[in-house]
Design an enzyme around this catalytic site. Structure first.
Site, PDB file in Angstrom:
ATOM      1  CE  LYS A 171      -4.165  -9.648  10.521  1.00 17.61           C
ATOM      2  NZ  LYS A 171      -4.571  -9.016   9.246  1.00 17.61           N
ATOM      3  CD  GLU A 246       0.543   6.999   9.484  1.00 14.73           C
ATOM      4  OE1 GLU A 246       0.173   7.476   8.393  1.00 14.73           O
ATOM      5  OE2 GLU A 246       1.488   6.211   9.597  1.00 14.73           O
ATOM      6  CB  CYS A 280      -2.407   7.498   5.584  1.00 13.48           C
ATOM      7  SG  CYS A 280      -0.663   7.361   5.970  1.00 13.48           S
ATOM      8  CD  GLU A 381      -7.783   7.590   4.269  1.00 12.48           C
ATOM      9  OE1 GLU A 381      -6.594   7.945   4.282  1.00 12.48           O
ATOM     10  OE2 GLU A 381      -8.257   6.756   5.061  1.00 12.48           O
TER      11      GLU A 381
END
Length: 489
Positions: A171, A246, A280, A381
């Site tokens: 996906k 992750e 990331c 973040e």
């Protein structure tokens, strides 16, 4: 969509999503808007391919040959795939070309592992018994990928999964699905049997949730935000699915006074402003020893001020736009949060107009000083070009600040002291530590997070482990019937 080796429209009918070019702000492609019906078709195709047909009967060596052919196909089509991803997510073409040149190596590495999967013959404490362990594929894998590096994530998830003998349903992000669909053509041409790899496009709420909760899915591998990861983790737990994730990061990039400051400045700028900070592992918290902080900050301003934003396809461009409208607004919101918290914005801090091009989602490289580690811009973040500079005095203080965050994905250490390189690397709680470099990757090395940055590892020998189950087999070698205490007189 690509299901069971064929291109199929969405089961719901004429349902499509527009994919917007982040630079021009206009649609450039359409993807099918899938739903639960499409997920069910894809998962059932993958489940069938797992246990019947060519794939389970194929030798591990042959599987490796197919994976190598996939790598070759990516190499042949690298320029086209790089252009697609640059158009889809706004990353600069030169970076995407560099990434495409490295992606085949991930497929080659796992192709070599395919027939190196071994069991064991434990010496058990039972006479007349031969004991063995065998390694088998975990089953059907749901691979949910992010928009910032689609085919890199496909390689890191699907190459080890296929090497282990699993089947996969991908996906991709609804914001960047085109390169993954193009990849299916390469996989089919390489000889991958029908149903082994499938792609269902669409929205996370429609496709992602149905995929994670499907009873025939055995494992979920996800790359994305920590908030979405927590939701997926809860959904997967209902049916005890294996999970690899992750997730986000708030990586400390630590500069000591004895570092090569020129190299560290380049590494710091590349570590946060490369890809417009949409990675990331971005070194978004820059910890600088106070004795050199003022001079080092001046170097950063000079380097950052020279960054050229523009058309991702142009060779002169260093930084492209923010990939999606929601992410663009999120970054702007965090800039205002930083100002409200009392941090000092010394560079950027606003949207940018590039060459008179007002439609693109550009944000000027932004640097905050006077940041304390308890501020939101130091703890949460951002996933954009926002750098927080935090001062420290001692090695112990640097380690304490570096670890004082919920994330633990990566970290950087800049110092000329070998002992300090080792001490600080061991003390930092992060899955990847870079010393006197930043954002250096290899298919031979595992990556993954500690704390709330994820579960499991991708890449290297560790990467294939999460796609394997260990089965114990005990065989009696005794002659005649064995003693059974329940049948004794």
């Amino acid at each position: 969509m690509f299901i069971d080796g064929a291109w199929v429209p969405p089961a719901s009918g004429d349902a499509w999503l527009e994919t917007v070019d982040p630079y021009r702000g206009t649609p450039w492609a359409r993807i099918a808007r899938g739903g639960a019906q499409d997920v069910d078709l894809a998962v059932k195709a993958a489940s069938k391919a797992l246990t019947r047909g060519a794939w389970p009967q194929m030798s591990a060596t042959k599987r490796g040959h197919i994976l190598r052919a996939i790598g070759d196909g990516i190499a042949r089509n690298a320029d086209r795939l790089a252009e697609i991803e640059a158009r889809d997510n706004g990353k600069i073409l030169s970076e995407m070309r560099g990434q495409m040149s490295s992606i085949p190596e991930y497929w080659y590495y796992d192709a070599g592992l395919a027939d190196k999967i071994e069991g064991a013959l434990p010496q058990v404490d039972k006479p007349d018994t031969l004991a063995m362990t065998v390694r088998e594929p975990v089953g059907v894998v749901a691979a949910l990928t992010s928009w910032n590096s689609p085919l890199m994530f496909v390689a890191m998830k699907c190459a080890p999964a296929l090497a282990a003998g699993c089947t996969v349903v991908i996906k991709p992000s609804e914001f960047a699905s085109v390169s993954t669909l193009e990849f299916c053509k390469i996989a089919k041409e390489a000889g991958l049997p029908d149903g082994v790899l499938n792609v269902v496009t669409g929205l996370g709420a429609d496709v992602g949730a149905a995929l994670v909760q499907h009873p025939l899915v055995d494992k979920v591998s996800f790359t994305g935000s920590d908030s979405t990861g927590r939701l997926i983790y809860k959904q997967a737990a209902d049916s005890m699915k294996r999970v690899t994730m992750e997730l986000g990061g708030k990586s400390p990039n630590i500069v000591f006074e004895d570092a090569d400051l020129e190299a560290a400045a380049v590494g710091a700028v590349a570590g946060i402003f490369g890809a417009a900070g949409q990675m990331c592992t971005a070194g978004s918290r820059l910890l600088v020893q106070n004795s050199v902080r003022a001079a080092f900050t001046e170097k950063l301003i000079a380097l950052s001020g020279a960054i050229r934003m523009g058309d991702p396809m142009a060779s002169a461009t260093n930084v492209g736009p923010i990939a999606t409208p929601p992410q663009y607004q999120k970054v702007l919101d965090y800039i205002e949060i930083g100002k409200a918290e009392g941090a000092n914005c010394i560079l950027g801090g606003h949207p940018a107009t590039v060459d008179g091009h007002t439609e693109g989602q550009f944000i000027a490289p932004t640097i905050f000083t006077d940041v304390t580690n308890d501020m939101r811009i130091a703890q949460e973040e951002v996933f954009g070009p926002l750098l927080s500079i935090i001062g420290f005095d001692t090695e112990e203080e640097a380690i304490e600040i570096g670890n004082d965050v919920i994330f633990g994905l990566a970290a950087g250490v800049w110092t000329g002291d070998l002992g300090r390189q080792i001490r600080v690397s061991r003390a930092l709680r992060a899955g990847t530590i870079w010393v006197n470099t930043y954002r250096s990757y290899s298919p031979l090395m595992p990556i993954g997070g500690m704390k709330q940055s994820g579960l499991g590892r991708e890449g290297g020998l560790a990467g294939i482990e999460d796609y394997l189950e260990t089965k114990s087999i005990l065989l009696s070698t005794a002659k005649g019937p064995t003693a059974n205490p329940f049948l004794q007189q």
